[in-house]
Design a protein around this motif. Sequence first.
Motif, mmCIF file in Angstrom:
data_model
loop_
_atom_site.group_PDB
_atom_site.id
_atom_site.type_symbol
_atom_site.label_atom_id
_atom_site.label_comp_id
_atom_site.label_asym_id
_atom_site.label_seq_id
_atom_site.Cartn_x
_atom_site.Cartn_y
_atom_site.Cartn_z
ATOM 1 N N ILE A 120 8.690 7.863 6.731
ATOM 2 C CA ILE A 120 7.355 7.884 7.345
ATOM 3 C C ILE A 120 6.806 6.464 7.298
ATOM 4 O O ILE A 120 6.842 5.816 6.246
ATOM 5 C CB ILE A 120 6.384 8.835 6.607
ATOM 6 N N HIS A 121 6.305 5.972 8.417
ATOM 7 C CA HIS A 121 5.608 4.687 8.414
ATOM 8 C C HIS A 121 4.139 4.960 8.120
ATOM 9 O O HIS A 121 3.531 5.847 8.739
ATOM 10 C CB HIS A 121 5.721 3.996 9.780
ATOM 11 N N VAL A 122 3.545 4.208 7.209
ATOM 12 C CA VAL A 122 2.123 4.386 6.919
ATOM 13 C C VAL A 122 1.468 3.015 6.807
ATOM 14 O O VAL A 122 2.001 2.110 6.168
ATOM 15 C CB VAL A 122 1.923 5.215 5.623
ATOM 16 N N SER A 123 0.323 2.864 7.474
ATOM 17 C CA SER A 123 -0.390 1.584 7.507
ATOM 18 C C SER A 123 -1.886 1.837 7.470
ATOM 19 O O SER A 123 -2.357 2.953 7.680
ATOM 20 C CB SER A 123 -0.040 0.795 8.781
ATOM 21 N N VAL A 124 -2.628 0.771 7.236
ATOM 22 C CA VAL A 124 -4.088 0.821 7.304
ATOM 23 C C VAL A 124 -4.511 0.169 8.614
ATOM 24 O O VAL A 124 -4.118 -0.958 8.914
ATOM 25 C CB VAL A 124 -4.722 0.080 6.120
ATOM 26 N N GLY A 125 -5.280 0.878 9.423
ATOM 27 C CA GLY A 125 -5.711 0.342 10.709
ATOM 28 C C GLY A 125 -6.441 1.410 11.498
ATOM 29 O O GLY A 125 -6.510 2.577 11.093
ATOM 30 N N PHE A 126 -6.984 1.013 12.639
ATOM 31 C CA PHE A 126 -7.720 1.939 13.488
ATOM 32 C C PHE A 126 -6.770 2.650 14.438
ATOM 33 O O PHE A 126 -5.953 2.016 15.102
ATOM 34 C CB PHE A 126 -8.779 1.198 14.306
ATOM 35 N N GLY A 127 -6.898 3.964 14.526
ATOM 36 C CA GLY A 127 -6.092 4.717 15.473
ATOM 37 C C GLY A 127 -6.674 4.625 16.867
ATOM 38 O O GLY A 127 -7.809 4.177 17.061
#
Length: 218
Positions: free
Chosen positions: A32-39
């Motif tokens: 799973i790729h997980v990041s912090v940012g706006f969808g």
Amino acid sequence: MREITREEWLHQAIDALRPKFEEIGFPLPERIHVSVGFGYGAKRESSIILGQCWPTPLSEDGVNHIFLSPEMDDSARVLDVLIHELVHAADNCRSGHKGDFAKYAKLLGLTGKMTATVATPELAETLKELADAIGPYSHAKLYTRGRPVKPEGPKGPEAPEEPEAPAAPSGPKKQGTRMIKVQCSPECECGGYVVRTTAKWIEVGMPICPVGTVMEIA
């Protein structure tokens, strides 16, 4: 000791949560790729989307992408939103917020409106313990509505905080018309497919052109 990045923190949380998904017979994908940012669809002027999960067919490497809002900095709340998005990943976004999503979200301890779940008291306590075990969430909160400041004057230091007017971020200006133009890349096989939709539906998710490419606001 090196401070872990926020993405490393989130991956540690995912690994710790995997057994819970196994227990209910709804296992997570191996990667799973997980990041912090706006969808896609997140707007500065209104409520921010706290989390978003993308299905594998839209990823070049066939791996789910999860994005968590940079407005969150409370570790337990981050885990609360993360587990919601992990249910989408386990389901590969097939059920929306109904069907298997709703069934397994409730089994995990999520409650409330399925589009904006919150942890039950029992799950909240588990997530708090997990956050304490991993350590501080390596993230500095982003104030998209302006950084809160204490007003000066006779009200004193206990006066409620008021947001300071934020500087405009980089990026395209918000369109003033009600219908928003959304267009695919001219290089796409569709030839630059164009549609118009409202901000309400963009918040749900960006449209996809006839050949399956995620479109962008023109």
